[in-house]
Design an enzyme around this catalytic site. Structure first.
Site, PDB file in Angstrom:
ATOM      1  CE1 TYR A   1      -4.251  -1.514  -0.113  1.00 18.16           C
ATOM      2  CE2 TYR A   1      -3.204  -3.258   0.799  1.00 18.16           C
ATOM      3  CZ  TYR A   1      -4.200  -2.642   0.081  1.00 18.16           C
ATOM      4  OH  TYR A   1      -5.048  -3.662  -0.127  1.00 18.16           O
TER       5      TYR A   1
ATOM      6  CD  GLN B   1     -16.913  -0.561  -7.369  1.00 19.14           C
ATOM      7  OE1 GLN B   1     -16.919  -0.321  -8.666  1.00 19.14           O
ATOM      8  NE2 GLN B   1     -17.209  -1.658  -7.062  1.00 19.14           N
TER       9      GLN B   1
ATOM     10  CG  ASP C   1      -7.775   7.003  -7.289  1.00 17.85           C
ATOM     11  OD1 ASP C   1      -8.507   8.180  -7.462  1.00 17.85           O
ATOM     12  OD2 ASP C   1      -7.752   6.076  -8.075  1.00 17.85           O
TER      13      ASP C   1
ATOM     14  CG  HIS D   1     -14.441  -0.372  -2.067  1.00 20.17           C
ATOM     15  ND1 HIS D   1     -14.173  -0.848  -3.377  1.00 20.17           N
ATOM     16  CD2 HIS D   1     -15.449  -0.940  -1.248  1.00 20.17           C
ATOM     17  CE1 HIS D   1     -15.344  -1.587  -3.475  1.00 20.17           C
ATOM     18  NE2 HIS D   1     -16.103  -1.833  -2.346  1.00 20.17           N
TER      19      HIS D   1
ATOM     20  CB  CYS E   1      -5.562   3.944  21.362  1.00 17.56           C
ATOM     21  SG  CYS E   1      -5.074   2.622  20.166  1.00 17.56           S
TER      22      CYS E   1
ATOM     23  CG  ASN F   1     -17.135  -0.505 -18.256  1.00 17.31           C
ATOM     24  OD1 ASN F   1     -15.785  -0.233 -18.257  1.00 17.31           O
ATOM     25  ND2 ASN F   1     -17.540  -1.320 -17.366  1.00 17.31           N
TER      26      ASN F   1
END
Length: 226
Positions: free
Chosen positions: A52, A85, A88, A103, A133, A195
């Site tokens: 990631y 979805q 970015d 997402h 925390c 699409n």
């Protein structure tokens, strides 16, 4: 007119970001099970963070394309709910004032212990402390397989109130998003798909526009605001 739009990986692909899964079942040369599940983070947190971090760096270098810019223009002219979805921030950098990231987002970090969120640094590590925390339970603020997408009550309500629903650059394979067109249509919305090719759920749309999003989306938006 109340418009709801869902965007998927196809709209970001034209900005140079890889789509979710290649034909060989791998994502950036990794098995999905190794980098996109809570179990993967438990087994190999270093690999998950490395993956990631790489995606975050690539996304930061990408630039919004004409499709992102056109949707921002549409938001200024119509009552638009924009759902993505994608993780970015190309919609935001393209000028869209409000985006629902179902997402999650690459530029956000999440504590798995207390659910505190904060802006993600360029490099995240398993040993990072949560600012809330203090636990070493930092993870990307991304919805993985087996987890519930964010903001679903808000999304379902928007679909029920929509007069027009459009899906742009989506595969139609991933639920619950693959069911959005059916839900909107049941409540009277016109449903359109933009699409590169027919999606897996193309039968749910009354109209289809085939072609690259950077061309089809600006042309379509032009018909809505002319």
């Amino acid at each position: 007119m109340r418009i709801v739009i869902l965007t998927g990986a196809g709209i970001s692909a034209e900005s140079g970001l890889a789509t979710f899964r290649a034909s060989d079942g791998l994502w950036e040369n990794h098995r999905i099970e190794d980098i996109a599940t809570p179990d993967a983070l438990s087994r190999n947190p270093a690999l998950v963070h490395e993956f990631y971090n790489m995606r975050r760096q690539k996304a930061a270098k990408a630039r919004p394309n004409p499709a992102h810019l056109a949707l921002a223009e549409l938001a200024r002219a119509q009552d638009l709910t924009l759902i993505t979805q994608n993780v970015d921030d190309l919609h935001e950098r393209g000028g869209s004032p409000s985006v629902i990231h179902m997402h999650g987002a690459l530029n956000s970090a999440l504590c798995a212990a207390c659910e505190y969120r904060w802006p993600a640094p360029d490099i995240m590590r398993p040993e990072d402390f949560c600012p809330g925390c203090g636990a070493t339970a930092t993870r990307p603020d991304i919805v993985w397989f087996g987890e519930i997408p964010y903001h679903m009550p808000q999304i379902w309500q928007a679909l029920e109130e929509a007069e027009l629903f459009a899906a742009i650059g989506t595969s139609g394979n991933v639920y619950p998003a693959a069911g959005f067109a059916q839900h909107a249509a049941r409540n009277g919305a016109e449903c359109i798909e933009l699409n590169l090719e027919n999606s897996a759920n193309s039968r749910d749309f009354s109209r289809r526009i085939i072609g690259p999003a950077s061309r089809t989306v600006p042309e379509w938006v032009g018909t809505l605001i002319s």
